[in-house]
Design an enzyme around this catalytic site. Structure first.
Site, short mmCIF file in Angstrom:
data_model
loop_
_atom_site.label_atom_id
_atom_site.label_comp_id
_atom_site.label_asym_id
_atom_site.label_seq_id
_atom_site.Cartn_x
_atom_site.Cartn_y
_atom_site.Cartn_z
N GLU A 56 0.89 -1.08 0.03
CA GLU A 56 0.11 -0.05 0.00
C GLU A 56 0.78 1.17 0.03
OE1 GLU A 56 -3.61 2.01 2.23
OE2 GLU A 56 -3.48 0.20 2.61
N GLU A 81 4.68 5.04 3.98
CA GLU A 81 4.00 6.36 4.21
C GLU A 81 4.89 7.43 4.79
OE1 GLU A 81 2.00 9.50 4.40
OE2 GLU A 81 0.62 7.98 3.90
N ASP A 130 -2.53 12.35 -2.56
CA ASP A 130 -2.62 13.79 -2.74
C ASP A 130 -3.06 14.24 -4.21
OD1 ASP A 130 -2.29 16.64 -2.64
OD2 ASP A 130 -1.07 16.46 -0.91
N ASP A 166 -10.94 10.88 -5.06
CA ASP A 166 -12.27 11.56 -5.33
C ASP A 166 -12.47 12.86 -5.82
OD1 ASP A 166 -10.79 12.73 -3.41
OD2 ASP A 166 -12.35 12.41 -1.79
N THR A 204 -12.49 4.14 4.67
CA THR A 204 -11.87 4.84 5.76
C THR A 204 -12.58 6.09 6.26
OG1 THR A 204 -10.34 6.25 4.62
CG2 THR A 204 -9.51 3.77 5.05
N ARG A 205 -12.08 6.74 7.44
CA ARG A 205 -12.60 8.03 7.72
C ARG A 205 -12.18 8.97 6.83
NH1 ARG A 205 -10.51 8.22 14.07
NH2 ARG A 205 -8.73 6.63 12.95
N GLU A 207 -11.71 8.89 3.57
CA GLU A 207 -12.78 8.71 2.35
C GLU A 207 -13.94 9.29 2.80
OE1 GLU A 207 -14.56 5.18 -0.15
OE2 GLU A 207 -12.82 4.85 0.84
#
Length: 224
Positions: A56, A81, A130, A166, A204-205, A207
């Site tokens: 990921e 990350e 991002d 999105d 996820t939160r 999203e």
């Protein structure tokens, strides 16, 4: 070709707020044992019993990565990350679920991939990176021709690449670039193939905040 390359540039903030004491403690105690090796390595050595290796790229707060690891204990999931607060959050999820099939690089996924063998991954996630929506910043976007070459190298034939965003422009941007690369195919045939979250997707939160300009778009590509 020289073995010395300039350091990769990560855009955006690497830390925003003070990391909570409990999470800071996990950074000290848990993270060192979860980091992949610094040089070239075979990910199968990290978990010899793993049926598949997944990656990921940019796992945010780690919710999706930890949930997938819990659902698929036979898969080793490596996450990368650079955002320190996200890494600390992910460690909390890993610790609470007592996950043993996750490895975490607190850095740039491109450096990690450069150390992986060819065709070593069965699945790669790039979820809500991002968007850099301003036209003058588009060049900062993670998805580009150079990254796709590396993704194609480390993915097994038949392996999956899932991209989600999105931001409508980023969806178009990614689709255009991936379809230009003969290493990937896009098996979608109807709108619901990209408008409806895949059955195995973990929301996820982040999203749910709907920070973009469109409903989430899911692009599932296959390594040819």
């Amino acid at each position: 070709m020289s073995d010395h390359h300039p350091p990769l540039r990560s855009y955006g903030r690497l830390k925003t707020r003070t990391i909570k004491p409990r999470q800071a403690a996990l950074v000290e105690s848990l993270l060192p044992g979860l980091r992949p090796p610094a040089g070239p390595f075979d990910p199968r050595a990290l978990m010899p019993e793993a049926a598949e290796i997944w990656l990921e790229i940019g796992f945010g707060g780690g919710e999706h990565m930890a949930a997938q690891a819990g659902l698929h204990p036979d898969a080793l999931i490596i996450g990368a990350e650079p955002f320190q607060n996200g890494v600390a959050s992910a460690l909390r999820h890993i610790d609470e679920a007592q996950l043993t099939n996750v490895r975490v690089l607190d850095g740039d996924a491109r450096e990690l991939m450069a150390n992986l063998p060819d065709a070593s991954l069965a699945r790669i996630y790039v979820l809500f990176p991002d968007p850099w929506p301003k036209a003058r910043h588009n060049k900062r976007r993670l998805v580009n021709a150079e990254l796709l070459v590396e993704l194609a190298r480390v993915l097994k034939p038949g392996g999956g690449l899932r991209f989600a965003t999105d931001w409508a422009d980023y969806a178009d941007w990614t689709l255009e670039r991936v379809l230009r690369d003969p290493a990937f195919s896009w098996p979608a045939t109807r709108a619901c193939d990209w408008r409806v979250p895949p059955a195995d997707h973990i929301t996820t939160r982040y999203e749910e905040k709907r920070l973009g300009d469109c409903a989430p778009v899911f692009l599932d590509f296959v390594r040819q």
